[in-house]
Write a protein that holds these residues in place. Structure first.
Motif, PDB file in Angstrom:
ATOM      1  N   SER A 172      -6.614 -44.209   4.427  1.00 30.41           N
ATOM      2  CA  SER A 172      -7.789 -43.663   3.695  1.00 30.41           C
ATOM      3  C   SER A 172      -7.559 -43.190   2.327  1.00 30.41           C
ATOM      4  O   SER A 172      -6.400 -42.656   1.937  1.00 30.41           O
ATOM      5  CB  SER A 172      -8.425 -42.656   4.329  1.00 30.41           C
ATOM      6  OG  SER A 172      -9.026 -42.810   5.664  1.00 30.41           O
ATOM      7  N   ARG A 177     -11.378 -46.190  -0.060  1.00 31.29           N
ATOM      8  CA  ARG A 177     -12.136 -46.392   0.970  1.00 31.29           C
ATOM      9  C   ARG A 177     -11.577 -45.774   2.020  1.00 31.29           C
ATOM     10  O   ARG A 177     -10.368 -45.388   2.137  1.00 31.29           O
ATOM     11  CB  ARG A 177     -12.552 -48.068   1.238  1.00 31.29           C
ATOM     12  CG  ARG A 177     -13.331 -48.734   0.436  1.00 31.29           C
ATOM     13  CD  ARG A 177     -13.248 -50.191   0.982  1.00 31.29           C
ATOM     14  NE  ARG A 177     -14.161 -50.774  -0.292  1.00 31.29           N
ATOM     15  CZ  ARG A 177     -13.942 -52.231  -0.193  1.00 31.29           C
ATOM     16  NH1 ARG A 177     -13.617 -52.891   0.772  1.00 31.29           N
ATOM     17  NH2 ARG A 177     -14.695 -52.850  -1.240  1.00 31.29           N
ATOM     18  N   LEU A 178     -12.387 -45.361   3.333  1.00 29.71           N
ATOM     19  CA  LEU A 178     -11.666 -44.795   4.248  1.00 29.71           C
ATOM     20  C   LEU A 178     -11.123 -45.850   5.278  1.00 29.71           C
ATOM     21  O   LEU A 178     -11.264 -46.849   5.077  1.00 29.71           O
ATOM     22  CB  LEU A 178     -12.714 -44.057   5.255  1.00 29.71           C
ATOM     23  CG  LEU A 178     -13.661 -42.797   4.672  1.00 29.71           C
ATOM     24  CD1 LEU A 178     -14.641 -42.418   5.499  1.00 29.71           C
ATOM     25  CD2 LEU A 178     -12.531 -41.942   3.800  1.00 29.71           C
ATOM     26  N   ARG A 216     -17.745 -50.323   6.233  1.00 29.56           N
ATOM     27  CA  ARG A 216     -18.522 -49.792   7.010  1.00 29.56           C
ATOM     28  C   ARG A 216     -18.401 -48.539   7.262  1.00 29.56           C
ATOM     29  O   ARG A 216     -19.483 -47.598   6.926  1.00 29.56           O
ATOM     30  CB  ARG A 216     -18.774 -50.562   8.336  1.00 29.56           C
ATOM     31  CG  ARG A 216     -19.550 -49.958   9.374  1.00 29.56           C
ATOM     32  CD  ARG A 216     -19.591 -50.982  10.946  1.00 29.56           C
ATOM     33  NE  ARG A 216     -18.336 -50.480  11.363  1.00 29.56           N
ATOM     34  CZ  ARG A 216     -17.848 -49.484  12.050  1.00 29.56           C
ATOM     35  NH1 ARG A 216     -18.813 -48.349  12.003  1.00 29.56           N
ATOM     36  NH2 ARG A 216     -16.565 -49.458  12.572  1.00 29.56           N
ATOM     37  N   ILE A 217     -17.356 -47.821   7.563  1.00 31.69           N
ATOM     38  CA  ILE A 217     -17.081 -46.552   7.774  1.00 31.69           C
ATOM     39  C   ILE A 217     -17.335 -45.669   6.716  1.00 31.69           C
ATOM     40  O   ILE A 217     -17.988 -44.673   6.505  1.00 31.69           O
ATOM     41  CB  ILE A 217     -15.906 -46.269   8.672  1.00 31.69           C
ATOM     42  CG1 ILE A 217     -15.723 -46.834  10.124  1.00 31.69           C
ATOM     43  CG2 ILE A 217     -15.541 -44.873   8.684  1.00 31.69           C
ATOM     44  CD1 ILE A 217     -14.242 -47.163  10.657  1.00 31.69           C
ATOM     45  N   THR A 218     -16.873 -46.223   5.551  1.00 34.15           N
ATOM     46  CA  THR A 218     -16.982 -45.666   4.137  1.00 34.15           C
ATOM     47  C   THR A 218     -18.515 -45.316   4.060  1.00 34.15           C
ATOM     48  O   THR A 218     -18.839 -44.487   3.470  1.00 34.15           O
ATOM     49  CB  THR A 218     -16.124 -46.108   3.176  1.00 34.15           C
ATOM     50  OG1 THR A 218     -14.791 -46.517   3.280  1.00 34.15           O
ATOM     51  CG2 THR A 218     -16.323 -45.297   1.865  1.00 34.15           C
ATOM     52  N   ARG A 219     -19.332 -46.592   4.139  1.00 34.47           N
ATOM     53  CA  ARG A 219     -20.557 -46.490   3.699  1.00 34.47           C
ATOM     54  C   ARG A 219     -21.399 -45.433   4.538  1.00 34.47           C
ATOM     55  O   ARG A 219     -22.140 -44.650   4.052  1.00 34.47           O
ATOM     56  CB  ARG A 219     -21.152 -47.830   3.660  1.00 34.47           C
ATOM     57  CG  ARG A 219     -22.714 -47.958   3.463  1.00 34.47           C
ATOM     58  CD  ARG A 219     -23.241 -49.419   3.565  1.00 34.47           C
ATOM     59  NE  ARG A 219     -24.566 -49.351   3.536  1.00 34.47           N
ATOM     60  CZ  ARG A 219     -25.333 -49.248   4.485  1.00 34.47           C
ATOM     61  NH1 ARG A 219     -25.079 -49.095   5.529  1.00 34.47           N
ATOM     62  NH2 ARG A 219     -26.737 -49.080   3.975  1.00 34.47           N
ATOM     63  N   GLU A 220     -20.779 -45.184   5.643  1.00 37.97           N
ATOM     64  CA  GLU A 220     -21.611 -44.467   6.912  1.00 37.97           C
ATOM     65  C   GLU A 220     -21.226 -42.982   6.619  1.00 37.97           C
ATOM     66  O   GLU A 220     -21.910 -42.130   6.689  1.00 37.97           O
ATOM     67  CB  GLU A 220     -21.128 -44.816   8.095  1.00 37.97           C
ATOM     68  CG  GLU A 220     -21.713 -46.154   8.834  1.00 37.97           C
ATOM     69  CD  GLU A 220     -21.131 -46.451   9.903  1.00 37.97           C
ATOM     70  OE1 GLU A 220     -21.850 -47.634  10.754  1.00 37.97           O
ATOM     71  OE2 GLU A 220     -20.339 -45.856  10.447  1.00 37.97           O
ATOM     72  N   ARG A 221     -20.139 -42.631   6.162  1.00 42.09           N
ATOM     73  CA  ARG A 221     -19.259 -41.562   6.290  1.00 42.09           C
ATOM     74  C   ARG A 221     -19.330 -40.810   4.664  1.00 42.09           C
ATOM     75  O   ARG A 221     -19.340 -39.552   4.498  1.00 42.09           O
ATOM     76  CB  ARG A 221     -18.207 -41.211   6.976  1.00 42.09           C
ATOM     77  CG  ARG A 221     -18.132 -41.663   8.545  1.00 42.09           C
ATOM     78  CD  ARG A 221     -17.123 -41.607   9.041  1.00 42.09           C
ATOM     79  NE  ARG A 221     -17.101 -42.029  10.388  1.00 42.09           N
ATOM     80  CZ  ARG A 221     -16.165 -42.305  11.317  1.00 42.09           C
ATOM     81  NH1 ARG A 221     -15.188 -41.724  11.035  1.00 42.09           N
ATOM     82  NH2 ARG A 221     -16.375 -42.854  12.388  1.00 42.09           N
ATOM     83  N   ARG A 222     -18.982 -41.538   3.865  1.00 42.24           N
ATOM     84  CA  ARG A 222     -18.562 -41.201   2.328  1.00 42.24           C
ATOM     85  C   ARG A 222     -19.107 -42.361   1.498  1.00 42.24           C
ATOM     86  O   ARG A 222     -18.383 -42.733   0.712  1.00 42.24           O
ATOM     87  CB  ARG A 222     -17.200 -40.998   2.210  1.00 42.24           C
ATOM     88  CG  ARG A 222     -16.405 -39.851   3.099  1.00 42.24           C
ATOM     89  CD  ARG A 222     -17.053 -38.441   2.490  1.00 42.24           C
ATOM     90  NE  ARG A 222     -16.572 -38.255   1.088  1.00 42.24           N
ATOM     91  CZ  ARG A 222     -15.454 -37.839   0.471  1.00 42.24           C
ATOM     92  NH1 ARG A 222     -14.492 -37.712   1.303  1.00 42.24           N
ATOM     93  NH2 ARG A 222     -15.290 -37.847  -0.768  1.00 42.24           N
ATOM     94  N   THR A 245     -29.102 -41.962  -0.659  1.00 47.81           N
ATOM     95  CA  THR A 245     -27.872 -42.337  -0.764  1.00 47.81           C
ATOM     96  C   THR A 245     -27.607 -42.448  -2.437  1.00 47.81           C
ATOM     97  O   THR A 245     -26.772 -41.812  -3.109  1.00 47.81           O
ATOM     98  CB  THR A 245     -27.027 -43.285   0.033  1.00 47.81           C
ATOM     99  OG1 THR A 245     -27.200 -43.103   1.288  1.00 47.81           O
ATOM    100  CG2 THR A 245     -25.515 -43.441  -0.439  1.00 47.81           C
TER     101      THR A 245
END
Length: 251
Positions: A172, A177-178, A216-222, A245
């Motif tokens: 991360s 990105r995460l 995907r995870i970065t877009r959802e969480r950060r 956002t």
């Protein structure tokens, strides 16, 4: 020529808190092997009077006590002058980022000041060129735990600490990105299975899967990490982020 170890000097009212968890696992092994060095110095050694006073009431009134500039200045001056940055762990500092951690790990080390009480006299921050660093938007009882966090983040990146160099690169924040999801045996657990693509041996397909899932995870969480990222924008529904956002990122 012998290379000097990465050297951390911590100025604190509680030197017994160090190395603490840094004396264990990878950081502890690296400390024992001389990859990095740590010294924790007692600020109170430079305190005033019979009781070694280090603080006083805030100018202008108010609750709490403030670390004196003359005491803390003397403590900082007792550290041999070198090229290491002087850091003050502070909730009002700039947020610590992976980029800053990597830059610190590539230098000679750091001198870290751990505040206590209500704060530190502003004059010593200015007079000794302290860089204020925050590990998050919350307040701790003192700078020691924050210093441990910063040191752990730096030490793990030093050459020879982690088994594989890739361990410090494919995680991360290194790419903005995460990190993508991880799996290991057993193949099935509580009716949940490892994605087939990770077991097929197609390394290009695996790399693509990891990249897309990290996105995907970065877009959802950060989503703040993806501001201005064209690939991330195209990945979003309708080719753009939701309006709430975008408002957050553009604020």
């Amino acid at each position: 020529m012998t290379t000097r170890p990465w050297h951390a000097t911590v100025l604190t009212l509680y030197p017994e808190m160090f190395p603490g968890p840094l004396g264990l696992s990878l950081s502890g092994e690296a400390l024992a092997r001389g990859i990095w060095a740590l010294e924790a110095r007692q600020i109170r050694e430079h305190g005033l009077g019979r009781h070694r006073a280090v603080d006083d009431t805030p100018a202008g009134g108010g609750a709490g006590m403030v670390l004196r500039c003359d005491v803390l200045g003397a403590a900082i001056d007792s550290v041999a002058a070198d090229t290491r940055p002087r850091l003050l762990m502070s909730p009002r500092g700039r947020p610590l980022t992976q980029a800053r951690v990597r830059a610190l790990s590539e230098g000679a080390g750091a001198v870290i000041v751990c505040g206590r009480f209500e704060g530190v006299d502003e004059r010593v921050i200015e007079g000794r060129g302290l860089e204020e660093v925050s590990i998050g938007d919350y307040v701790l009882s003192g700078g020691e735990i924050a210093a441990l966090v910063l040191l752990d983040a730096c030490v793990r990146l030093l050459p020879g600490v982690m088994g594989k160099v890739a361990s410090g690169v494919e995680e991360s924040f290194e790419s903005g990105r995460l990190e993508y999801p991880h799996y290991t045996r057993p193949r099935e657990w509580e009716s949940r299975t490892i994605p087939d693509i990770l077991l097929g041996g197609n390394h290009a397909a695996i790399a693509e899967w990891r990249s897309q899932n990290a996105l995907r995870i970065t877009r959802e969480r950060r989503p703040d990490l993806l501001a201005g990222d064209r690939v991330a924008t195209a990945f979003g529904a309708g080719g753009r982020f939701p309006e709430d956002t975008r408002d957050q990122n553009d604020a």
